[in-house]
Scaffold this active site. Structure first.
Site, PDB file in Angstrom:
ATOM      1  N   ASP A   8       0.868  -1.187   0.000  1.00  0.00           N
ATOM      2  CA  ASP A   8       0.000   0.000   0.000  1.00  0.00           C
ATOM      3  C   ASP A   8       0.901   1.233   0.000  1.00  0.00           C
ATOM      4  O   ASP A   8       2.102   1.132   0.273  1.00  0.00           O
ATOM      5  CB  ASP A   8      -0.918   0.008   1.238  1.00  0.00           C
ATOM      6  CG  ASP A   8      -1.911   1.174   1.221  1.00  0.00           C
ATOM      7  OD1 ASP A   8      -2.312   1.615   0.130  1.00  0.00           O
ATOM      8  OD2 ASP A   8      -2.270   1.666   2.311  1.00  0.00           O
ATOM      9  N   GLY A  41      -3.424   9.210  -3.929  1.00  0.00           N
ATOM     10  CA  GLY A  41      -4.743   9.559  -4.464  1.00  0.00           C
ATOM     11  C   GLY A  41      -4.888  10.955  -5.033  1.00  0.00           C
ATOM     12  O   GLY A  41      -5.853  11.259  -5.723  1.00  0.00           O
ATOM     13  N   CYS A  71      -4.646  -1.659  -1.841  1.00  0.00           N
ATOM     14  CA  CYS A  71      -4.854  -0.235  -2.093  1.00  0.00           C
ATOM     15  C   CYS A  71      -5.767  -0.100  -3.302  1.00  0.00           C
ATOM     16  O   CYS A  71      -5.441  -0.585  -4.388  1.00  0.00           O
ATOM     17  CB  CYS A  71      -3.494   0.397  -2.380  1.00  0.00           C
ATOM     18  SG  CYS A  71      -3.563   2.115  -2.905  1.00  0.00           S
ATOM     19  N   CYS A 181     -11.281   2.987   0.106  1.00  0.00           N
ATOM     20  CA  CYS A 181      -9.849   3.262   0.285  1.00  0.00           C
ATOM     21  C   CYS A 181      -9.456   2.578   1.587  1.00  0.00           C
ATOM     22  O   CYS A 181     -10.153   2.736   2.600  1.00  0.00           O
ATOM     23  CB  CYS A 181      -9.618   4.775   0.379  1.00  0.00           C
ATOM     24  SG  CYS A 181      -7.950   5.220   0.933  1.00  0.00           S
TER      25      CYS A 181
HETATM   26  N1  DGL Z   1      -4.842   3.198   0.685  1.00  0.00           N
HETATM   27  C1  DGL Z   1      -5.067   3.677  -0.607  1.00  0.00           C
HETATM   28  C2  DGL Z   1      -6.392   3.202  -1.193  1.00  0.00           C
HETATM   29  O1  DGL Z   1      -6.901   2.177  -0.810  1.00  0.00           O
HETATM   30  C3  DGL Z   1      -4.764   5.080  -1.051  1.00  0.00           C
HETATM   31  C4  DGL Z   1      -4.189   6.103  -0.189  1.00  0.00           C
HETATM   32  C5  DGL Z   1      -3.401   7.164  -0.916  1.00  0.00           C
HETATM   33  O2  DGL Z   1      -3.980   8.157  -1.404  1.00  0.00           O
HETATM   34  O3  DGL Z   1      -2.197   6.960  -0.977  1.00  0.00           O
HETATM   35  O4  DGL Z   1      -6.912   3.822  -2.069  1.00  0.00           O
END
Ligand code: DGL
Length: 255
Positions: A8, A41, A71, A181
């Site tokens: 992630d 993101g 992620c 997310c």
């Molecule tokens: N944990 C990530 C997801 O599931 C994204 C987080 C980020 O913006 O880095 O989308």
């Protein structure tokens, strides 16, 4: 000792790892967080794609037997190309739109995710496939990724941020909110306090864990006995302190 590698941008994927350990307690795991480049993101797609390929290259060098892209953002941006380029099993994640619509009757569904996930073709196709009655709306909550990386899950700043974002929509219209997310799972309590009691919160973590198990079984890659071990890696060079913090968070996180 072949591991299942979780990847992630930061700590979000730990929530998926936790769910997976529950049903695969004898596996060995690697957890890699790209903390030099978090958040993904809000960055351009091509930049994020490069980070993802670097991370996956690293995990392949560790001789992982499977890679889990824990992620939603990274999955949206790169899963197709990753599968074209690497032959080991790669499991991705997507916002739980289908189960949300199935559970929801005719009320509306709100997908909460990063801006990049919400803009991607992958989500558009998912919504087109299942949202026959046009019940699905989207709301970006990029700010939660930063709060999570600071281990801030329920401060007044978090609550004010959420109140502000929810004020942009009519939250009472929605029967289900999809946590699209993996970082957002840490804010379940804060979100629940701001929405009607009967509104459902759903995420894809349990489904992803089941998917991991199914693929390992199909490929006869499952470990049925022994001790489970987790190795933590970060894109920053020095990470021993972080590894301890992540281990504590993983132990204390209660989905
Ligand atoms: N944990 C990530 C997801 O599931 C994204 C987080 C980020 O913006 O880095 O989308």
């Amino acid at each position: 000792m072949e591991e299942i590698a979780f990847f992630d941008s930061g700590i979000g994927g730990l929530t998926v790892l936790k769910e997976t350990i529950k049903i695969l307690p004898f596996e060995n795991y690697i957890y890699f967080a790209d903390i030099d480049n978090v958040p993904y993101g809000t960055k351009p797609k091509e930049e994020v794609r490069k980070y993802i390929f670097d991370a996956v290259d690293f995990l392949i060098k560790q001789k992982a037997k499977m890679i889990v892209i824990a992620c939603n953002t990274a999955t949206s941006v790169a899963i197709k190309d990753l599968r074209k380029n690497f032959s080991i099993p790669i499991v991705g994640m997507e916002p739980a739109v289908k189960p949300a619509l199935e559970k929801n009757g005719n009320k509306k569904v709100l997908v909460l995710a990063t801006s990049l996930t919400l803009a991607e073709q992958k989500l558009k196709e998912l919504i087109e496939t299942y949202d026959k009655n046009h019940q699905v709306d989207k709301l970006p909550l990029d700010g939660l990724v930063r709060f999570a990386e600071n281990f801030d899950f329920e401060s007044q700043d978090v609550i004010n941020y959420l109140k502000n974002e929810f004020a942009k929509i009519n939250i009472n219209e929605y029967g289900t909110l999809v946590l699209g997310c993996t970082h957002f799972l840490y804010f379940k309590k804060a979100i629940k306090n701001l929405i009607p009691k009967e509104t459902l919160l759903i995420d894809g973590n349990e489904g992803t864990a089941r998917n991991i198990k199914r693929i390992l079984c199909e490929k006869s890659l499952i470990n049925n006995n022994g001790n489970s071990n987790i190795k933590f890696f970060a894109s920053k060079k020095e990470n021993s302190q972080l590894a301890r913090l992540w281990k504590d968070l993983l132990d204390s996180y209660n989905p």
